[in-house]
Design an enzyme around this catalytic site. Structure first.
Site, PDB file in Angstrom:
ATOM      1  N   GLU A   1      38.920  31.589  30.404  1.00 36.27           N
ATOM      2  CA  GLU A   1      40.167  31.337  29.664  1.00 36.27           C
ATOM      3  C   GLU A   1      39.944  31.257  28.154  1.00 36.27           C
ATOM      4  O   GLU A   1      40.173  30.224  27.517  1.00 36.27           O
ATOM      5  CB  GLU A   1      40.836  30.061  30.177  1.00 36.27           C
ATOM      6  CG  GLU A   1      41.379  30.250  31.581  1.00 36.27           C
ATOM      7  CD  GLU A   1      42.293  29.127  32.045  1.00 36.27           C
ATOM      8  OE1 GLU A   1      42.239  28.030  31.474  1.00 36.27           O
ATOM      9  OE2 GLU A   1      43.054  29.359  32.996  1.00 36.27           O
TER      10      GLU A   1
ATOM     11  N   GLU B   1      42.611  32.821  39.462  1.00 40.19           N
ATOM     12  CA  GLU B   1      42.854  31.441  39.905  1.00 40.19           C
ATOM     13  C   GLU B   1      44.303  31.385  40.366  1.00 40.19           C
ATOM     14  O   GLU B   1      45.215  31.652  39.585  1.00 40.19           O
ATOM     15  CB  GLU B   1      42.647  30.451  38.758  1.00 40.19           C
ATOM     16  CG  GLU B   1      41.230  30.421  38.241  1.00 40.19           C
ATOM     17  CD  GLU B   1      41.021  29.401  37.116  1.00 40.19           C
ATOM     18  OE1 GLU B   1      41.887  28.521  36.918  1.00 40.19           O
ATOM     19  OE2 GLU B   1      39.994  29.510  36.432  1.00 40.19           O
TER      20      GLU B   1
HETATM   21  C1  GAL Z   1      42.239  26.694  34.549  1.00 41.73           C
HETATM   22  C2  GAL Z   1      40.732  26.708  34.392  1.00 41.73           C
HETATM   23  C3  GAL Z   1      40.047  26.157  35.608  1.00 41.73           C
HETATM   24  C4  GAL Z   1      40.670  24.871  36.005  1.00 41.73           C
HETATM   25  C5  GAL Z   1      42.136  25.119  36.275  1.00 41.73           C
HETATM   26  C6  GAL Z   1      42.879  23.911  36.768  1.00 41.73           C
HETATM   27  O1  GAL Z   1      42.864  26.662  33.341  1.00 41.73           O
HETATM   28  O2  GAL Z   1      40.271  28.002  34.180  1.00 41.73           O
HETATM   29  O3  GAL Z   1      38.692  25.967  35.348  1.00 41.73           O
HETATM   30  O4  GAL Z   1      40.489  23.946  34.994  1.00 41.73           O
HETATM   31  O5  GAL Z   1      42.737  25.562  35.100  1.00 41.73           O
HETATM   32  O6  GAL Z   1      42.910  22.919  35.893  1.00 41.73           O
END
Ligand code: GAL
Length: 656
Positions: free
Chosen positions: A142, A299
């Site tokens: 990110e 994700e």
């Molecule tokens: C994203 C990040 C993950 C985790 C997720 C939930 O922004 O890439 O590592 O932190 O959010 O918080």
């Protein structure tokens, strides 16, 4: 097509790895992402690398038929590195180094950090080169165009400006530095816009500083990707992105990567007020539009969110499965869920994965499993793409300039795009969200809301697009700024005046208050935030303001330009306005349009050139029923159908 999970072997006892991999395989998981934060385990001491534990994890997944995405662990340098080189820590606007102990706090311009980042990437990619289980690499995590103010960033910024403008005098001219005695007499006086209050700083300096930080982010990605490509020729490379505060220019950042991957956390609450509702599908179409090709979710929402914020409601039944399928409906080919197990330690222990802290097989797991079992049915859709006749244009520079100078209460650049997106969605249309610099020739309708910062090439292209027969929709706050983020001395929309055939004689930033607009066909709409009082040159009025001292002045216009048509909407409406508008121009442009779809129904079509696959998603909390125009084969039910019945957040996929 694949469903996967994010997994953190370094956070779990080894005894769990095999159990987890076996359960994943049995569930239908076919891909895992590993190691984006694991630098301290991979290089526990300077120059001493330990890949043995990761080898073991990769091996276990491979034995279970699960492929692996590995990440450069560069988001989280180990503490020994910070201790030895505190200069690699990001510096805030106040000149102080930020606190370490969290993550992502390295300065990606620090030459010392870059040496270490290149080295771990080099070691790691050489180690895994040729490992057939590793099918892709993710760079860092990110990435943001973080406005670091360390000495190295300051110096780099000065050099960047000199390279761009040649001399300090030219910089003074470009920035209009005669205001407030801001003239630089020497390059050493140039500083990032870190003074407080931010809103009082020179907007020209602020935009260039963003261009600089955004460019650095893209440069960092290019640097690490070149190391990966050297050691692992032919491997697919990405980085995962999201809609963040310091958004870099994503078109630039992904330009040399193979595919876009997005971290998709749709909100789980559906607002009752239709005006507050926009579908997360807008973000998915935005992500597909970055490279104008299918993408991945790296994700995906798997459980209730929280940690740095209070916990939000848990995903409603149907959402785990439904939102993953929604991503596929919009062009995702792989959906990786964050995360398999909820962390039991660390700051993120309340951001839930599929399995809760206990590890018990819960409701979300059952739904996730159903999703995995559905996937083989979607095999025919593999590789099929989305073709749209309508595009919404997004300009990273305009978005940045709006962040630098808010226009009026409630005005938010992406809001109008979301409205338009939702309006076209209501009629079952595919929509692309693409760069304002992209080729437009394939589109029948192009929506270009609030093109605020002028880009000569884009302006020329839009004129050509319309004169050759295209239909363009522009809105208020277009043509306001030149390339330097300074105002243009002309009646608005300045460079677009001739194209839209109207000009702004006065504007009224009405913020939160609401007024009304009367359309020529007798309909009335509310408007808010901004009112351009228009004067017609060659355009015709389609709607007029119905109150205030400019009652009767045009608010919405249409103009013939060459063989095409340019609309101008001088205000910001509500959902009903955009739906009505989209419906009309779709009819005028001969786009096929579905009327009467139940609220929340989203239809997208993926095609492989031979067959169309129609995804019908019920993004609502009500059951819906849709009669099909002809009998179609459902991939979900393996049967012909005349009617589709969907529970909340359920998807059907029909072949045509
Ligand atoms: C994203 C990040 C993950 C985790 C997720 C939930 O922004 O890439 O590592 O932190 O959010 O918080």
């Amino acid at each position: 097509m694949r469903i996967g999970v994010d997994y953190y072997p370094e956070q779990w006892d080894k005894s769990l790895w095999r159990k987890d991999a076996e359960l994943m395989a049995e569930t239908g998981v076919s891909i895992v992402r590993l190691a984006e934060f694991a630098w301290s385990r991979l290089e526990p001491e300077e120059g001493s690398f330990d890949f043995s534990w990761l080898d073991e994890a990769v091996q276990i997944f491979s034995e279970n038929g699960i492929e692996v995405v590995l990440c450069t662990p560069t988001n989280c340098p180990p503490l020994w590195l910070y201790e030895k080189h505190p200069e690699i820590i990001q510096t805030g606007a106040d000149g102080r180094r930020i606190q370490i102990g969290i993550r992502g706090h390295r300065c990606i311009n620090s030459s010392v950090f870059l040496e270490y980042a290149k080295r771990i990437t080099d070691e790691m990619t050489r180690h895994y080169s040729g490992n057939s289980s590793v099918i892709a690499w993710q760079i860092d995590n990110e990435l943001e165009a973080y406005p670091c103010c360390c000495e190295e960033c300051r110096a780099d910024f000065r050099n960047w400006l000199i390279e761009k403008y040649g001399t300090v005098d030219n910089i003074n001219k470009a920035f209009g530095n005669s205001v407030w005695s801001g003239e630089y007499s020497s390059i050493t006086q140039i500083q990032p816009p870190s003074a407080y209050p931010k809103a009082w700083q020179n907007p020209a300096l602020c935009l260039d500083y963003w261009r600089f930080t955004s460019g650095c982010t893209a440069e960092y990605v290019r640097l690490l990707s070149s190391v990966i490509r050297k050691n692992c020729p032919g491997i697919q490379i990405t980085t995962n992105t999201w809609f963040c505060e310091n958004m870099p220019d994503l078109y630039d950042m992904f330009s040399e990567l193979d595919f876009v991957s997005y971290d998709n956390y749709p909100p789980v609450r559906i607002p009752k007020n239709p005006d507050e509702f926009y579908s997360h599908a807008f973000h998915l179409d935005f992500m597909r539009g970055i490279k104008q090709q299918n993408f991945w979710i790296m994700e995906q929402l798997s459980g209730l969110t929280g940690s740095w914020a209070p916990m939000a409601p848990t995903p409603r039944p149907g959402q785990i499965k439904g939102y993953a399928l929604q991503a596929i409906a919009h062009g995702a080919d792989t959906v990786v869920h964050f995360r398999w197990r909820t962390a039991i330690t660390g700051a993120e222990m309340h951001w839930h994965g599929i399995l809760d802290h206990s590890g018990a097989l819960n409701r979300r797991y059952s739904e996730f499993r159903e999703l995995c079992k559905i996937l083989p049915k979607l095999e025919p859709v593999n590789g099929a793409e989305i073709y749209s006749e309508t595009a919404i244009l997004y300009s990273p520079e305009s978005e940045c300039a709006f962040k630098i100078q808010p226009q009026t209460d409630g005005f938010y650049y992406l809001e109008q795009m979301k409205y338009f997106h939702a309006a076209f969605t209501k009629y079952g249309a595919n929509i692309d969200v693409i760069s304002s610099e992209a080729d437009l020739s394939r589109y029948k309708i192009v929506i270009a809301p609030s093109l605020y910062v002028n880009n000569e090439q884009v302006t020329k292209k839009l004129k050509r697009y319309v004169s050759e027969g295209g239909t363009l929709v522009m809105t208020c706050r277009s043509g306001v700024k030149d390339e330097n983020n300074n105002c243009i001395m002309d009646a608005l929309p300045a460079v677009f005046k001739e194209l839209v055939g109207a000009e702004v004689v006065e504007y009224d930033p009405i913020g939160w208050s609401e007024q009304s607009v009367a359309a020529n066909d007798g309909k009335a709409f509310s408007c808010k935030q901004w009112c351009d009082v228009l004067k017609l040159n060659t355009a015709e009025s389609l709607a007029e303001y119905a109150d205030s001292f400019y009652k009767g002045a045009p608010a919405v216009t249409v103009n013939k330009y060459g063989r095409g048509t340019a609309y101008y909407i001088g205000t910001v409406g509500k959902m009903d306005f955009y739906e009505d508008f989209a419906g009309k121009i779709m009819e005028q442009c001969g786009l096929s349009k579905l009327d009467g779809l139940p609220t929340g129904t989203e239809i997208t079509t993926r095609t492989d050139g031979e067959c169309d696959y129609i995804f019908i998603f019920n993004n609502s909390e009500n059951d819906v029923e849709i009669n099909l125009p002809e009998t179609m084969y459902s991939l979900m039910d393996s049967a012909d159908k005349e009617k589709v019945k969907l529970k909340p957040f359920e998807m059907d996929v029909l072949r045509k």
